[in-house]
Design an enzyme around this catalytic site. Structure first.
Site, PDB file in Angstrom:
ATOM      1  N   ASP A   1      12.517  71.156 -13.068  1.00  0.00           N
ATOM      2  CA  ASP A   1      12.346  72.058 -11.930  1.00  0.00           C
ATOM      3  C   ASP A   1      10.952  72.011 -11.332  1.00  0.00           C
ATOM      4  OD1 ASP A   1      14.939  73.057 -11.917  1.00  0.00           O
ATOM      5  OD2 ASP A   1      14.489  74.257 -13.684  1.00  0.00           O
TER       6      ASP A   1
ATOM      7  N   HIS B   1      10.438  73.877 -22.287  1.00  0.00           N
ATOM      8  CA  HIS B   1      11.889  73.710 -22.407  1.00  0.00           C
ATOM      9  C   HIS B   1      12.305  74.017 -23.837  1.00  0.00           C
ATOM     10  CE1 HIS B   1      15.877  71.902 -22.180  1.00  0.00           C
ATOM     11  NE2 HIS B   1      15.770  72.129 -20.885  1.00  0.00           N
TER      12      HIS B   1
HETATM   13  N1  CMC Z   1       4.144  79.121 -19.654  1.00  0.00           N
HETATM   14  C1  CMC Z   1       3.363  79.648 -20.629  1.00  0.00           C
HETATM   15  N2  CMC Z   1       3.754  79.767 -21.922  1.00  0.00           N
HETATM   16  C2  CMC Z   1       4.966  79.329 -22.242  1.00  0.00           C
HETATM   17  C3  CMC Z   1       5.843  78.753 -21.288  1.00  0.00           C
HETATM   18  C4  CMC Z   1       5.381  78.652 -19.951  1.00  0.00           C
HETATM   19  N3  CMC Z   1       6.160  78.124 -19.000  1.00  0.00           N
HETATM   20  N4  CMC Z   1       6.995  78.401 -21.887  1.00  0.00           N
HETATM   21  C5  CMC Z   1       6.864  78.723 -23.185  1.00  0.00           C
HETATM   22  N5  CMC Z   1       5.648  79.281 -23.394  1.00  0.00           N
HETATM   23  C6  CMC Z   1       5.103  79.735 -24.687  1.00  0.00           C
HETATM   24  C7  CMC Z   1       5.602  81.106 -25.045  1.00  0.00           C
HETATM   25  O1  CMC Z   1       4.768  82.116 -24.540  1.00  0.00           O
HETATM   26  C8  CMC Z   1       5.608  81.038 -26.547  1.00  0.00           C
HETATM   27  O2  CMC Z   1       4.287  81.177 -26.986  1.00  0.00           O
HETATM   28  P1  CMC Z   1       3.932  81.845 -28.434  1.00  0.00           P
HETATM   29  O3  CMC Z   1       4.697  81.037 -29.454  1.00  0.00           O
HETATM   30  O4  CMC Z   1       2.440  81.681 -28.537  1.00  0.00           O
HETATM   31  O5  CMC Z   1       4.388  83.272 -28.344  1.00  0.00           O
HETATM   32  C9  CMC Z   1       6.014  79.593 -26.832  1.00  0.00           C
HETATM   33  O6  CMC Z   1       5.596  78.842 -25.682  1.00  0.00           O
HETATM   34  C10 CMC Z   1       7.511  79.398 -27.028  1.00  0.00           C
HETATM   35  O7  CMC Z   1       8.154  80.027 -25.944  1.00  0.00           O
HETATM   36  P2  CMC Z   1       9.651  80.541 -26.010  1.00  0.00           P
HETATM   37  O8  CMC Z   1       9.922  81.375 -24.815  1.00  0.00           O
HETATM   38  O9  CMC Z   1       9.943  81.111 -27.356  1.00  0.00           O
HETATM   39  O10 CMC Z   1      10.386  79.172 -25.984  1.00  0.00           O
HETATM   40  P3  CMC Z   1      11.796  78.905 -25.424  1.00  0.00           P
HETATM   41  O11 CMC Z   1      12.281  77.694 -26.065  1.00  0.00           O
HETATM   42  O12 CMC Z   1      12.645  80.103 -25.520  1.00  0.00           O
HETATM   43  O13 CMC Z   1      11.417  78.685 -23.880  1.00  0.00           O
HETATM   44  C11 CMC Z   1      11.805  78.379 -21.609  1.00  0.00           C
HETATM   45  C12 CMC Z   1      12.051  77.855 -23.023  1.00  0.00           C
HETATM   46  C13 CMC Z   1      12.337  77.325 -20.632  1.00  0.00           C
HETATM   47  C14 CMC Z   1      12.564  79.677 -21.402  1.00  0.00           C
HETATM   48  C15 CMC Z   1      10.276  78.599 -21.383  1.00  0.00           C
HETATM   49  O14 CMC Z   1       9.564  77.414 -21.618  1.00  0.00           O
HETATM   50  C16 CMC Z   1       9.968  79.132 -19.988  1.00  0.00           C
HETATM   51  O15 CMC Z   1      10.062  80.336 -19.758  1.00  0.00           O
HETATM   52  N6  CMC Z   1       9.615  78.224 -19.025  1.00  0.00           N
HETATM   53  C17 CMC Z   1       9.390  78.645 -17.654  1.00  0.00           C
HETATM   54  C18 CMC Z   1      10.724  78.720 -16.923  1.00  0.00           C
HETATM   55  C19 CMC Z   1      11.293  77.360 -16.633  1.00  0.00           C
HETATM   56  O16 CMC Z   1      10.613  76.469 -16.148  1.00  0.00           O
HETATM   57  N7  CMC Z   1      12.594  77.222 -16.865  1.00  0.00           N
HETATM   58  C20 CMC Z   1      13.334  75.990 -16.551  1.00  0.00           C
HETATM   59  C21 CMC Z   1      13.791  75.286 -17.783  1.00  0.00           C
HETATM   60  S1  CMC Z   1      14.399  73.630 -17.357  1.00  0.00           S
HETATM   61  C22 CMC Z   1      15.821  73.921 -16.449  1.00  0.00           C
HETATM   62  C23 CMC Z   1      16.963  74.167 -17.343  1.00  0.00           C
HETATM   63  O17 CMC Z   1      17.425  73.200 -17.965  1.00  0.00           O
HETATM   64  O18 CMC Z   1      17.382  75.321 -17.439  1.00  0.00           O
END
Ligand code: CMC
Length: 449
Positions: free
Chosen positions: A384, A327
């Site tokens: 989720d 998240h």
């Molecule tokens: N699986 C594997 N690696 C992950 C994941 C995941 N679900 N989420 C983040 N990472 C890693 C990512 O690869 C990155 O690694 P590195 O720093 O080594 O390159 C690091 O963690 C940071 O990721 P980010 O994408 O920069 O972080 P963010 O804050 O933009 O991500 C997110 C938030 C929700 C988009 C992401 O965690 C994700 O894609 N999760 C899966 C989709 C999901 O479950 N979404 C629902 C969110 S809750 C409902 C809502 O409120 O919207």
């Protein structure tokens, strides 16, 4: 160029309220190429701090660059407080755990939109209004019938909410009458969602009943048929209440920011909400609940090999991510996911359902939480991760999961939109950019290229 930002005058250490504190702000000192600029520091009621850069470009000629707005506050807001490190979520100051235990979705919606809990009399008045505005214009059914078979319900919902403006053109832009528009939208959206499901199945539409509560009405409109009346179960109605309360607001997330940004162009409420629905659809946001079930089903097809999913999620060459994990704000367990996980067990036990996907989910969660990659990256299950299993148990089809999220998030979107239009400093949302394209070039006529 040297840039230094230093916190200076520490004036505020008491617990005076936010408006008072704004007048005795701390300042940050920004030094660029030896020139000093003072920037105000805004302090929120929970002590969160932000450097106010609204005059930065005018003062210095510079802008800030923050892809994904991860460090950018787009507004001040008194609606929802989140502390991602401590796993705290409060609506208007009240912990979401208390609301999930004691409140109803409609009471929570009232709290979010009006800022205070309603009295019994106010809640009764709202219920009457909900009934008065629960029907949907019959002509809207023609729209539903003409979407191609297999259209995603989120696309349909976004289009239909936008279409409400044409069916109810008397919508006022601002002022008192907004309350009726808000009630109308909250009430109709649930009728519209159930109607789209019935029509997609080729079934007769079930109309809302004045004797049923908001959540019970929705379940009845979804599942009642002339041959098999829906057996209303108070535990399932309560589970739906909790599901929607947990989704009701989440401060400046992607869809809420879309509502605020689109709204800032002074479009009508329906258009702004329609934009929010479109934003929520994405699998990184609200679409994750559908994506989790699809991922767990794939694991099931792979013989239950959840370890392969973990390895793929860690592999930087593979775009695969563990859906329902991670998240932007929560760097600890999502407080909503804790409640959802408990509810999942309760609903499955109540319905006497043994869902193998729940077993995979639990094994996957346990393994991921022990894995170094997930520990180092602070990746915990989000709401989720378990919500899809609850919805599946209730009989909600997978492609309707994000619609369920959208109905739940509606009070939050409305509250945030209302807060923005009431803000005397409401400005058109218009970020800037750093241009990286070619410098000025001359046009070359087509035959000379
Ligand atoms: N699986 C594997 N690696 C992950 C994941 C995941 N679900 N989420 C983040 N990472 C890693 C990512 O690869 C990155 O690694 P590195 O720093 O080594 O390159 C690091 O963690 C940071 O990721 P980010 O994408 O920069 O972080 P963010 O804050 O933009 O991500 C997110 C938030 C929700 C988009 C992401 O965690 C994700 O894609 N999760 C899966 C989709 C999901 O479950 N979404 C629902 C969110 S809750 C409902 C809502 O409120 O919207």
């Amino acid at each position: 160029m040297t840039v230094l930002i230093l916190p200076t005058i520490q004036q505020d250490s008491d617990n005076s309220d936010f408006t008072q504190r704004r007048d005795m702000m701390e300042k940050a000192t920004l030094i660029i190429d030896g020139k000093t600029y003072e920037l105000p520091v805004v302090v929120g009621s929970e002590g969160e701090k932000a450097i106010d850069i609204s005059n930065l470009r005018r003062m210095t000629g510079l802008i800030t660059l923050d892809p994904g707005y991860a460090n950018t506050g787009s507004c001040t807001s008194s609606i929802t407080f989140m502390d991602g490190e401590k796993g705290i979520l409060r609506y208007r100051g009240i912990p979401v755990e208390q609301l999930a235990e004691h409140s109803s979705f409609i009471e929570t919606a009232y709290l979010l939109i009006n800022g205070v809990l309603p009295t019994r009399e106010q809640l009764n008045e709202v219920s009457v209004l909900f009934n008065d505005h629960s029907l949907v214009h019959e002509d809207m059914q023609i729209f539903y019938q003409n979407f191609p078979r297999g259209s995603h319900p989120m696309g349909i919902l976004s289009a239909m909410v936008n279409a409400l403006r044409s069916f109810y053109p008397e919508l006022p832009a601002f002022g008192e009458e907004i309350n009726i528009t808000v009630i109308r939208l909250l009430s109709k959206v649930r009728t519209m969602a159930a109607m789209s499901y019935k029509i997609s199945r080729g079934h007769k539409v079930v109309y809302p009943r004045p004797d049923l509560s908001y959540c019970a009405n929705f379940l009845n409109m979804m599942f009642d048929t002339p041959v098999k009346p829906y057996p209303m179960d108070k535990d399932l109605v309560q589970a739906l209440n909790v599901f929607w309360i947990l989704h009701a607001d989440h401060e400046q997330n992607c869809s809420t920011s879309a509502v605020r940004l689109v709204g800032s162009g002074r479009v009508n409420l329906y258009a702004a909400i329609s934009a929010g629905i479109a934003a929520l659809w994405g699998p990184l946001h609200g679409g994750a609940n559908q994506a989790v079930i699809e991922m767990l089903s794939d694991i099931q097809k792979d013989g239950g090999n959840f370890r392969r999913a973990i390895e793929r999620a860690k592999d930087k060459k593979d775009a695969f991510r563990l859906m329902g994990f991670g998240h932007r704000v929560y760097k600890a367990y999502d407080p909503r996911a804790k409640i959802m996980k408990k509810m999942c067990d309760k609903v499955l036990a109540k319905l006497n359902i043994k869902d193998p996907l729940l077993d995979f989910a639990k094994e996957l969660e346990a393994a991921a939480l022990k894995d170094d990659y997930f520990i180092e990256h602070n990746l915990y299950p989000n709401i989720d991760f378990y919500s899809g299993i609850v919805l599946r148990a209730m009989g909600i089809p997978t492609n309707m999961f994000t619609v369920m999220f959208a109905i739940g998030r509606l009070p939050g979107w409305i509250a945030q939109w209302k807060e923005s239009i009431d803000d005397p400093k409401w400005k058109l949302g218009r970020p800037r950019q750093i241009y990286t394209g070619p410098k000025e070039m001359q046009y070359i006529p087509i035959d000379e290229r």
